[in-house]
Design a protein around this motif. Sequence first.
Motif, PDB file in Angstrom:
ATOM      1  N   THR A  33       0.838  -1.192   0.000  1.00  0.00           N
ATOM      2  CA  THR A  33       0.000   0.000   0.000  1.00  0.00           C
ATOM      3  C   THR A  33       0.875   1.245   0.000  1.00  0.00           C
ATOM      4  N   GLY A  34       0.312   2.363  -0.393  1.00  0.00           N
ATOM      5  CA  GLY A  34       1.088   3.600  -0.461  1.00  0.00           C
ATOM      6  C   GLY A  34       0.265   4.722  -1.056  1.00  0.00           C
ATOM      7  N   GLY A  35       0.878   5.490  -1.948  1.00  0.00           N
ATOM      8  CA  GLY A  35       0.197   6.600  -2.602  1.00  0.00           C
ATOM      9  C   GLY A  35       0.830   6.908  -3.942  1.00  0.00           C
ATOM     10  N   TYR A  36      -0.003   7.269  -4.935  1.00  0.00           N
ATOM     11  CA  TYR A  36       0.461   7.577  -6.285  1.00  0.00           C
ATOM     12  C   TYR A  36      -0.029   8.959  -6.704  1.00  0.00           C
ATOM     13  N   LEU A  37       0.772   9.621  -7.526  1.00  0.00           N
ATOM     14  CA  LEU A  37       0.413  10.881  -8.153  1.00  0.00           C
ATOM     15  C   LEU A  37       0.658  10.717  -9.651  1.00  0.00           C
ATOM     16  N   LEU A  38      -0.409  10.842 -10.455  1.00  0.00           N
ATOM     17  CA  LEU A  38      -0.344  10.548 -11.882  1.00  0.00           C
ATOM     18  C   LEU A  38      -0.916  11.711 -12.688  1.00  0.00           C
ATOM     19  N   GLY A  39      -0.289  12.024 -13.791  1.00  0.00           N
ATOM     20  CA  GLY A  39      -0.828  13.007 -14.722  1.00  0.00           C
ATOM     21  C   GLY A  39      -1.588  12.304 -15.831  1.00  0.00           C
ATOM     22  N   SER A  40      -2.696  12.891 -16.270  1.00  0.00           N
ATOM     23  CA  SER A  40      -3.546  12.242 -17.261  1.00  0.00           C
ATOM     24  C   SER A  40      -4.040  13.243 -18.309  1.00  0.00           C
ATOM     25  N   TRP A  41      -4.297  12.742 -19.504  1.00  0.00           N
ATOM     26  CA  TRP A  41      -4.987  13.481 -20.550  1.00  0.00           C
ATOM     27  C   TRP A  41      -6.252  12.712 -20.884  1.00  0.00           C
ATOM     28  N   LYS A  42      -7.418  13.344 -20.638  1.00  0.00           N
ATOM     29  CA  LYS A  42      -8.703  12.709 -20.925  1.00  0.00           C
ATOM     30  C   LYS A  42      -9.250  13.283 -22.221  1.00  0.00           C
ATOM     31  N   PHE A  43      -9.466  12.421 -23.212  1.00  0.00           N
ATOM     32  CA  PHE A  43     -10.023  12.826 -24.500  1.00  0.00           C
ATOM     33  C   PHE A  43     -11.526  13.058 -24.339  1.00  0.00           C
ATOM     34  N   THR A  44     -12.012  14.222 -24.802  1.00  0.00           N
ATOM     35  CA  THR A  44     -13.410  14.601 -24.561  1.00  0.00           C
ATOM     36  C   THR A  44     -14.212  14.806 -25.843  1.00  0.00           C
ATOM     37  N   SER A  45     -13.700  14.338 -26.964  1.00  0.00           N
ATOM     38  CA  SER A  45     -14.365  14.618 -28.243  1.00  0.00           C
ATOM     39  C   SER A  45     -15.567  13.712 -28.503  1.00  0.00           C
ATOM     40  N   LEU A  46     -15.720  12.627 -27.757  1.00  0.00           N
ATOM     41  CA  LEU A  46     -16.824  11.694 -27.971  1.00  0.00           C
ATOM     42  C   LEU A  46     -17.939  11.954 -26.966  1.00  0.00           C
ATOM     43  N   GLU A  47     -19.147  11.554 -27.321  1.00  0.00           N
ATOM     44  CA  GLU A  47     -20.308  11.833 -26.461  1.00  0.00           C
ATOM     45  C   GLU A  47     -20.349  10.966 -25.211  1.00  0.00           C
ATOM     46  N   SER A  48     -20.226   9.655 -25.368  1.00  0.00           N
ATOM     47  CA  SER A  48     -20.429   8.743 -24.246  1.00  0.00           C
ATOM     48  C   SER A  48     -19.171   7.990 -23.849  1.00  0.00           C
ATOM     49  N   LEU A  49     -18.080   8.197 -24.570  1.00  0.00           N
ATOM     50  CA  LEU A  49     -16.824   7.512 -24.281  1.00  0.00           C
ATOM     51  C   LEU A  49     -15.743   8.536 -23.971  1.00  0.00           C
ATOM     52  N   ALA A  50     -14.919   8.246 -22.975  1.00  0.00           N
ATOM     53  CA  ALA A  50     -13.810   9.128 -22.610  1.00  0.00           C
ATOM     54  C   ALA A  50     -12.540   8.293 -22.466  1.00  0.00           C
ATOM     55  N   PRO A  51     -11.770   8.137 -23.553  1.00  0.00           N
ATOM     56  CA  PRO A  51     -10.472   7.477 -23.424  1.00  0.00           C
ATOM     57  C   PRO A  51      -9.506   8.389 -22.673  1.00  0.00           C
ATOM     58  N   TYR A  52      -8.488   7.799 -22.035  1.00  0.00           N
ATOM     59  CA  TYR A  52      -7.481   8.610 -21.350  1.00  0.00           C
ATOM     60  C   TYR A  52      -6.161   7.850 -21.292  1.00  0.00           C
ATOM     61  N   VAL A  53      -5.088   8.601 -21.160  1.00  0.00           N
ATOM     62  CA  VAL A  53      -3.749   8.051 -20.945  1.00  0.00           C
ATOM     63  C   VAL A  53      -3.188   8.697 -19.685  1.00  0.00           C
ATOM     64  N   PHE A  54      -2.247   8.018 -19.041  1.00  0.00           N
ATOM     65  CA  PHE A  54      -1.713   8.547 -17.784  1.00  0.00           C
ATOM     66  C   PHE A  54      -0.328   7.979 -17.523  1.00  0.00           C
ATOM     67  N   ALA A  55       0.424   8.679 -16.679  1.00  0.00           N
ATOM     68  CA  ALA A  55       1.741   8.216 -16.227  1.00  0.00           C
ATOM     69  C   ALA A  55       2.088   8.934 -14.939  1.00  0.00           C
ATOM     70  N   GLY A  56       2.913   8.310 -14.118  1.00  0.00           N
ATOM     71  CA  GLY A  56       3.336   8.921 -12.874  1.00  0.00           C
ATOM     72  C   GLY A  56       3.971   7.902 -11.958  1.00  0.00           C
ATOM     73  N   GLY A  57       3.895   8.156 -10.660  1.00  0.00           N
ATOM     74  CA  GLY A  57       4.518   7.241  -9.715  1.00  0.00           C
ATOM     75  C   GLY A  57       4.175   7.585  -8.285  1.00  0.00           C
ATOM     76  N   GLY A  58       4.928   6.970  -7.362  1.00  0.00           N
ATOM     77  CA  GLY A  58       4.690   7.211  -5.959  1.00  0.00           C
ATOM     78  C   GLY A  58       5.488   6.278  -5.086  1.00  0.00           C
ATOM     79  N   VAL A  59       5.121   6.225  -3.811  1.00  0.00           N
ATOM     80  CA  VAL A  59       5.795   5.357  -2.840  1.00  0.00           C
ATOM     81  C   VAL A  59       4.885   4.186  -2.499  1.00  0.00           C
ATOM     82  N   LEU A  60       5.510   3.077  -2.116  1.00  0.00           N
ATOM     83  CA  LEU A  60       4.762   1.858  -1.853  1.00  0.00           C
ATOM     84  C   LEU A  60       5.436   1.105  -0.714  1.00  0.00           C
ATOM     85  N   TYR A  61       4.689   0.824   0.331  1.00  0.00           N
ATOM     86  CA  TYR A  61       5.190  -0.037   1.405  1.00  0.00           C
ATOM     87  C   TYR A  61       4.898  -1.466   0.986  1.00  0.00           C
ATOM     88  N   ASN A  62       5.956  -2.269   0.935  1.00  0.00           N
ATOM     89  CA  ASN A  62       5.895  -3.582   0.321  1.00  0.00           C
ATOM     90  C   ASN A  62       6.366  -4.621   1.335  1.00  0.00           C
TER      91      ASN A  62
END
Length: 198
Positions: free
Chosen positions: A104-133
């Motif tokens: 468990t831990g926490g992540y911070l990710l940046g995303s681009w959400k495509f909004t050109s469609l009516e009922s569908l919203a594709p998105y891409v993302f990348a980022g990272g964080g810390v994780l207690y393992n």
Amino acid sequence: MRRSTQRLFGACLLALLLGVPAARGADAPRFRSASGELALLAGYGITHRGFGATRTQVQTADTILRYGYFLSAEHGSGWYRGRHELFMELPVHLVVDPRLRAMTGGYLLGSWKFTSLESLAPYVFAGGGVLYNDLGLATQGTRLNFSYQGGCGLQYLIRPDTAIGIEYRYHHVSNAGTAEPNEPLNSSKILLSISLFR
């Protein structure tokens, strides 16, 4: 066992997509104007032995609580029109193989959400964080680890302010060279989600 799990996963997703009517009519999809998004994601992950220095198979049942904050109004035109979004996530990765443990831990990710469609919203993302393992693996030299990840997803509006979705992410865990040994865990995760836009 793995094949039957994949079939069940696919059947559930198909039932969700076919059984729920899309948002229609005068109600504009909220992902175009919302200030934020609250989502719950759940799914399955497995490491790729032989990818990089990954040698251990680890399988997880994943639950992620996500808050998305939209950083911009819509930009662009045509198919690539969209919005910048920042994801803040609280993950719980329940390890079910090789033994029952948790990450468990926490992540911070940046995303681009495509909004050109009516009922569908594709998105891409990348980022990272810390994780207690706490996996108890002799090949990992510390319990405090770091994760970077990236992927893509698709949300389907069932109401103007509510969406169900599916997401793929590549997920890397290692201690960033702070201790030895340092076997990385490179994995894929498939997640289903439900999101509320506000």
